[in-house]
Write a protein that holds these residues in place. Structure first.
Motif, PDB file in Angstrom:
ATOM      1  N   ASN A 247       1.100  -1.084  -0.387  1.00 45.38           N
ATOM      2  CA  ASN A 247      -0.266   0.135   0.147  1.00 45.38           C
ATOM      3  C   ASN A 247       0.758   1.520  -0.184  1.00 45.38           C
ATOM      4  OD1 ASN A 247      -1.074  -2.089   2.074  1.00 45.38           O
ATOM      5  ND2 ASN A 247      -2.678  -1.230   0.521  1.00 45.38           N
ATOM      6  N   CYS A 248       2.196   1.503  -0.911  1.00 42.60           N
ATOM      7  CA  CYS A 248       3.020   1.909  -0.545  1.00 42.60           C
ATOM      8  C   CYS A 248       3.129   3.379  -1.655  1.00 42.60           C
ATOM      9  CB  CYS A 248       4.249   1.476  -0.422  1.00 42.60           C
ATOM     10  SG  CYS A 248       5.620   3.034  -0.222  1.00 42.60           S
ATOM     11  N   ALA A 249       3.051   4.761  -1.690  1.00 37.79           N
ATOM     12  CA  ALA A 249       2.508   5.293  -2.688  1.00 37.79           C
ATOM     13  C   ALA A 249       4.351   5.823  -3.134  1.00 37.79           C
ATOM     14  CB  ALA A 249       2.251   6.553  -2.752  1.00 37.79           C
ATOM     15  N   ALA A 250       5.188   5.450  -2.909  1.00 33.79           N
ATOM     16  CA  ALA A 250       6.638   5.225  -3.612  1.00 33.79           C
ATOM     17  C   ALA A 250       6.737   4.930  -4.545  1.00 33.79           C
ATOM     18  CB  ALA A 250       7.028   5.194  -1.926  1.00 33.79           C
ATOM     19  N   LYS A 251       8.328   4.793  -4.982  1.00 33.68           N
ATOM     20  CA  LYS A 251       8.957   4.406  -6.199  1.00 33.68           C
ATOM     21  C   LYS A 251       9.496   3.228  -5.128  1.00 33.68           C
ATOM     22  CE  LYS A 251      12.046   4.305  -9.950  1.00 33.68           C
ATOM     23  NZ  LYS A 251      11.831   3.227 -10.457  1.00 33.68           N
ATOM     24  N   VAL A 252       8.294   1.750  -5.043  1.00 38.00           N
ATOM     25  CA  VAL A 252       9.197   0.705  -5.050  1.00 38.00           C
ATOM     26  C   VAL A 252      11.118  -0.196  -5.984  1.00 38.00           C
ATOM     27  CG1 VAL A 252       8.383  -2.016  -4.605  1.00 38.00           C
ATOM     28  CG2 VAL A 252       7.348   0.479  -4.337  1.00 38.00           C
ATOM     29  N   LEU A 253      11.542  -0.353  -5.015  1.00 44.03           N
ATOM     30  CA  LEU A 253      12.226  -1.124  -5.176  1.00 44.03           C
ATOM     31  C   LEU A 253      12.674  -1.979  -4.861  1.00 44.03           C
ATOM     32  CD1 LEU A 253      14.060   0.679  -7.956  1.00 44.03           C
ATOM     33  CD2 LEU A 253      16.401   0.876  -6.312  1.00 44.03           C
ATOM     34  N   THR A 254      13.750  -4.070  -5.215  1.00 43.49           N
ATOM     35  CA  THR A 254      13.602  -4.583  -4.707  1.00 43.49           C
ATOM     36  C   THR A 254      15.237  -4.867  -4.439  1.00 43.49           C
ATOM     37  OG1 THR A 254      12.697  -6.093  -6.768  1.00 43.49           O
ATOM     38  CG2 THR A 254      11.367  -5.345  -5.235  1.00 43.49           C
ATOM     39  N   TYR A 255      15.635  -6.015  -3.690  1.00 50.51           N
ATOM     40  CA  TYR A 255      16.640  -6.127  -3.694  1.00 50.51           C
ATOM     41  C   TYR A 255      16.577  -7.758  -3.636  1.00 50.51           C
ATOM     42  CZ  TYR A 255      17.279  -5.192   1.593  1.00 50.51           C
ATOM     43  OH  TYR A 255      16.794  -5.241   2.486  1.00 50.51           O
ATOM     44  N   SER A 256      17.470  -8.496  -4.173  1.00 50.80           N
ATOM     45  CA  SER A 256      17.690  -9.836  -3.548  1.00 50.80           C
ATOM     46  C   SER A 256      19.049 -10.621  -3.870  1.00 50.80           C
ATOM     47  CB  SER A 256      16.719 -10.468  -4.995  1.00 50.80           C
ATOM     48  OG  SER A 256      16.821 -12.012  -4.704  1.00 50.80           O
ATOM     49  N   THR A 257      19.119 -11.536  -3.442  1.00 58.75           N
ATOM     50  CA  THR A 257      20.783 -12.461  -3.085  1.00 58.75           C
ATOM     51  C   THR A 257      20.633 -13.672  -4.753  1.00 58.75           C
ATOM     52  OG1 THR A 257      20.501 -13.641  -1.462  1.00 58.75           O
ATOM     53  CG2 THR A 257      21.598 -11.927  -1.505  1.00 58.75           C
ATOM     54  N   ASN A 293      25.172  -9.947   5.125  1.00 60.21           N
ATOM     55  CA  ASN A 293      25.608  -8.158   4.579  1.00 60.21           C
ATOM     56  C   ASN A 293      26.121  -7.883   3.375  1.00 60.21           C
ATOM     57  OD1 ASN A 293      26.297  -6.566   6.665  1.00 60.21           O
ATOM     58  ND2 ASN A 293      28.116  -7.655   7.695  1.00 60.21           N
ATOM     59  N   VAL A 294      25.638  -9.018   2.444  1.00 58.55           N
ATOM     60  CA  VAL A 294      25.386  -8.537   1.362  1.00 58.55           C
ATOM     61  C   VAL A 294      24.010  -7.900   0.951  1.00 58.55           C
ATOM     62  CG1 VAL A 294      25.148 -10.198  -1.449  1.00 58.55           C
ATOM     63  CG2 VAL A 294      26.751 -10.889   0.597  1.00 58.55           C
ATOM     64  N   TYR A 295      22.825  -8.689   1.562  1.00 58.20           N
ATOM     65  CA  TYR A 295      21.668  -7.610   1.507  1.00 58.20           C
ATOM     66  C   TYR A 295      21.600  -6.860   2.077  1.00 58.20           C
ATOM     67  CZ  TYR A 295      18.638 -11.868   0.997  1.00 58.20           C
ATOM     68  OH  TYR A 295      18.566 -13.218   0.031  1.00 58.20           O
ATOM     69  N   ASN A 296      22.360  -6.609   3.082  1.00 59.01           N
ATOM     70  CA  ASN A 296      22.655  -5.050   3.786  1.00 59.01           C
ATOM     71  C   ASN A 296      23.545  -4.292   2.762  1.00 59.01           C
ATOM     72  OD1 ASN A 296      22.048  -5.450   6.197  1.00 59.01           O
ATOM     73  ND2 ASN A 296      23.253  -6.337   6.945  1.00 59.01           N
ATOM     74  N   LEU A 297      24.355  -3.882   1.966  1.00 57.90           N
ATOM     75  CA  LEU A 297      24.863  -3.195   1.254  1.00 57.90           C
ATOM     76  C   LEU A 297      24.229  -3.295   0.041  1.00 57.90           C
ATOM     77  CD1 LEU A 297      28.146  -4.376   1.510  1.00 57.90           C
ATOM     78  CD2 LEU A 297      27.387  -2.742   2.499  1.00 57.90           C
ATOM     79  N   LEU A 298      23.473  -4.494  -0.730  1.00 59.69           N
ATOM     80  CA  LEU A 298      22.513  -4.127  -1.633  1.00 59.69           C
ATOM     81  C   LEU A 298      21.514  -2.823  -1.773  1.00 59.69           C
ATOM     82  CD1 LEU A 298      20.949  -7.362  -2.728  1.00 59.69           C
ATOM     83  CD2 LEU A 298      22.477  -5.321  -4.482  1.00 59.69           C
ATOM     84  N   ALA A 299      20.986  -2.923  -0.425  1.00 59.00           N
ATOM     85  CA  ALA A 299      20.366  -1.951   0.014  1.00 59.00           C
ATOM     86  C   ALA A 299      20.290  -0.420   0.218  1.00 59.00           C
ATOM     87  CB  ALA A 299      19.556  -2.146   1.611  1.00 59.00           C
ATOM     88  N   VAL A 300      21.766  -0.547   0.920  1.00 56.47           N
ATOM     89  CA  VAL A 300      22.522   0.661   0.600  1.00 56.47           C
ATOM     90  C   VAL A 300      23.106   0.775  -0.868  1.00 56.47           C
ATOM     91  CG1 VAL A 300      25.101   1.971   1.268  1.00 56.47           C
ATOM     92  CG2 VAL A 300      23.822   0.307   2.808  1.00 56.47           C
ATOM     93  N   TYR A 301      23.073   0.231  -1.833  1.00 59.77           N
ATOM     94  CA  TYR A 301      23.930   1.150  -3.127  1.00 59.77           C
ATOM     95  C   TYR A 301      22.445   1.400  -3.644  1.00 59.77           C
ATOM     96  CZ  TYR A 301      24.386  -0.224  -8.577  1.00 59.77           C
ATOM     97  OH  TYR A 301      24.900  -0.331  -9.609  1.00 59.77           O
ATOM     98  N   GLY A 302      21.375   0.641  -3.045  1.00 58.73           N
ATOM     99  CA  GLY A 302      20.540   1.571  -4.083  1.00 58.73           C
ATOM    100  C   GLY A 302      19.367   2.051  -3.953  1.00 58.73           C
TER     101      GLY A 302
END
Ligand SMILES: CC(=O)N[C@H]1[C@@H](OP(=O)(O)OP(=O)(O)OC[C@H]2O[C@@H](n3ccc(=O)[nH]c3=O)[C@H](O)[C@@H]2O)O[C@H](CO)[C@@H](O)[C@@H]1O[C@H](C)C(=O)N[C@@H](C)C(=O)N[C@H](CCC(=O)O)C(=O)O
Ligand SMILES: Nc1ncnc2c1ncn2[C@@H]1O[C@H](COP(=O)(O)OP(=O)(O)OP(=O)(O)O)[C@@H](O)[C@H]1O
Ligand SMILES: N[C@H](CCC[C@H](N)C(=O)O)C(=O)O
Ligand SMILES: [Mg+2]
Length: 482
Positions: A247-257, A293-302
């Protein structure tokens, strides 16, 4: 500032008395009230702020904001709303000049990874030449000035005061952790976020939220509040990742390994010193360890890319950054074994940090020293012990922050989760210093000792007193290094 300005955006409200009086400050704690303050009476979990109005007036409160029928001394302006908890953030942000209209605020929420992501973003954007602020479990920063953190996310008055100081210092960005308590208690009410990040949702804080659904919905409320000009970055590998943004109005970006996503990452090589990663199709070496930490760094990158940074610059800066205090910090012993200090204090965090250690360990054993916090979720205790035992060769159950509980009771709750086979590899030592020493005594070359749960915490909280205690120091003393 005039009271009428401070309460301008509160609806509905009934005002008794003069609304044009000058207000010198806003306060939710009667004990801190100064002359001319507006005291906001909030119903809490332990007590009700409305019972402290007389005290607040005694200390000079010129006006009170209430949501219950109460006796108020003559001459004091009374503003009545439906919900003072909801009003506090709006009033605080108005009093402090709507700081998030003048700084780009990014919020991180989820069970684990908030401190890591917020702190790495803060360090990254400062390395890129921007003045930044940080609101975090470990410490708050206004540019490079430290402001000790009492909470992961402070109360609305403290939070808006810190944000206003960041604006005054010329900070362009502020990165903050949004805990589920904070979202539930509307500590972030009235703030404008340019972006939000979801890390993951696993068991924690059920002592407060009571059910996992309540916990999930508290986190989801953060994304429901983002407007269409903001971005929302979510973990496609977490089963609640897409629920968070439905229910989020913002632009959504997903991350995954491991599945289709906007941002993909994977480990190419790893050791106790760091990892070679493939992020978004480009290789980058980092000083961080562990698949989590791959997840954390992907979120940082995004987030950095969504904030307008070039991908190449983001990866270059990322490879220069160091781990966050108390998050997977390795200490080597001259005797050929190592210790890792980590903040893992939930079952999922233990699983992740032990997975990371087992992935990098060569022929040695894993010895885990861990406990559980007092006056926190009791249900996680036996599960934490199980996860430690399943993923370690030896386990020493000890004290973390007992707070107002009997340390042995906490240890017994943890041991109750172990079957006979697990108990074979487990001992318990109530004194944390002795437990760390015992782990070092049993370690052989090639072993890795995980000391988990306290991370950066330079204290052990017992009966309301924070006694100095630092896992890093205790390990170094036991290793015979300074
Ligand atoms: C469970 C919880 O979150 N409680 C927070 C809450 O306290 P409360 O609702 O119990 O407040 P209360 O003591 O009942 O008092 C009610 C009201 O009366 C006021 N009061 C009270 C006494 C008095 O003499 N005069 C007075 O005016 C209080 O200021 C308050 O506004 O509001 C307080 C003021 O903002 C917070 O300090 C307090 O955090 C307590 C200390 C706490 O331990 N919180 C932890 C669980 C927490 O918030 N943790 C999260 C997540 C941690 C993580 O996962 O990293 C965090 O963000 O840190
Ligand atoms: N993305 C992740 N997934 C799972 N576990 C993680 C992740 N990131 C960190 N961890 C583990 O959780 C611990 C806490 O990490 P961090 O302090 O970044 O989380 P946090 O969300 O800020 O926690 P808290 O809610 O207690 O403030 C780390 O020490 C590590 O063991
Ligand atoms: N070593 C701490 C970590 C949890 C701190 C924070 N997440 C909270 O719940 O207040 C404890 O378990 O006591
Ligand atoms: Mg944190």
């Amino acid at each position: 500032m005039k009271l009428s300005t401070i309460i301008g955006n509160l609806q509905p409200k009934v005002i008794t008395g003069d609304a044009e009086i000058d207000i010198t400050g806003v306060n939710i704690d009667s004990r801190q009230v100064k002359p001319g303050n507006l005291f906001i009476a909030v119903k809490g979990t332990v007590s009700n702020g409305h019972q402290y109005i007389a005290k607040a007036v005694e200390l000079g409160a010129a006006a009170v904001l209430v949501c219950e029928d109460v006796e108020v001394p003559q001459g004091i302006t009374v503003v009545r709303v439906d919900d003072t908890e909801d009003a506090t953030g709006k009033v605080a942000t108005a009093f402090y000049g709507n700081p998030t209209e003048h700084i780009r605020l990014i919020g991180v929420t989820g069970t684990n990874g908030k401190t890591t992501i917020a702190t790495v973003l803060y360090n990254m954007f400062r390395a890129m030449g921007h003045k930044c602020g940080l609101i975090s479990t470990v410490c708050n920063y206004i540019e490079d000035r430290e402001v000790p953190a009492s909470h992961t996310t402070p109360d609305p008055v403290t939070l808006n005061r810190l944000l206003a100081e960041m604006v005054k210092e010329g900070c362009e960005y502020a990165f903050m952790e949004c805990s589920s308590h904070a979202i539930q208690q509307k500590r972030i009410g009235g703030l404008k976020f340019v972006g939000g990040i979801f890390t993951n949702l696993t068991r924690d804080h059920l002592d407060y939220h009571k059910t996992f659904e309540n916990y999930r919905d508290a986190k989801k409320a953060f994304f429901d509040g983002l407007d269409k000009s903001a971005f929302a970055i979510t973990n496609a590998d977490d089963k609640n990742g897409m629920i968070m943004v439905q229910n989020c109005a913002a632009k959504v970006l997903t991350y995954s390994t491991r599945t289709a996503a906007d941002l993909k990452g994977k480990i190419v090589e790893e050791s106790i010193e760091g990892m070679l990663l493939d992020i978004d199709g480009q290789e980058v070496s980092v000083r961080f360890v562990g698949r989590f930490n791959v997840y954390n760094l992907l979120a940082v990158y995004g987030a950095a890319v969504m904030l307008g940074k070039e991908k190449e610059e983001v990866l270059r800066v990322l490879s220069s950054l160091h781990p966050v205090n108390g998050r997977f910090e390795a200490i080597r012993s001259p005797k050929g074994f190592s210790a890792v200090v980590d903040y893992a204090h939930t079952p999922d965090a233990l699983v992740n940090v032990l997975q990371a250690i087992n992935d990098i360990k060569k022929q040695g054993r894993v010895i885990t020293v861990c406990g559980a916090g007092g006056n926190r979720d009791k249900g996680k205790r036996p599960i934490m012990a199980q996860e430690a035992a399943k993923n370690s060769d030896r386990v020493i159950i000890t004290s973390d922050n007992p707070r107002f509980e009997n340390p042995q009771d906490i240890i017994n709750d943890m041991l109750a989760g172990l079957d006979e086979e697990m108990m074979q590899k487990t001992i318990s030592i109530t004194d944390r210093r002795e437990a760390i020493r015992a782990a070092v005594m049993m370690a052989q070359p090639g072993d890795i000792i995980l000391v988990a749960g306290k991370g950066h915490e330079p204290y052990q909280e017992i009966e309301g007193v924070k006694h100095h205690f630092d896992d890093h120091e205790e390990i170094k003393k036991a290793f015979g290094i300074d």
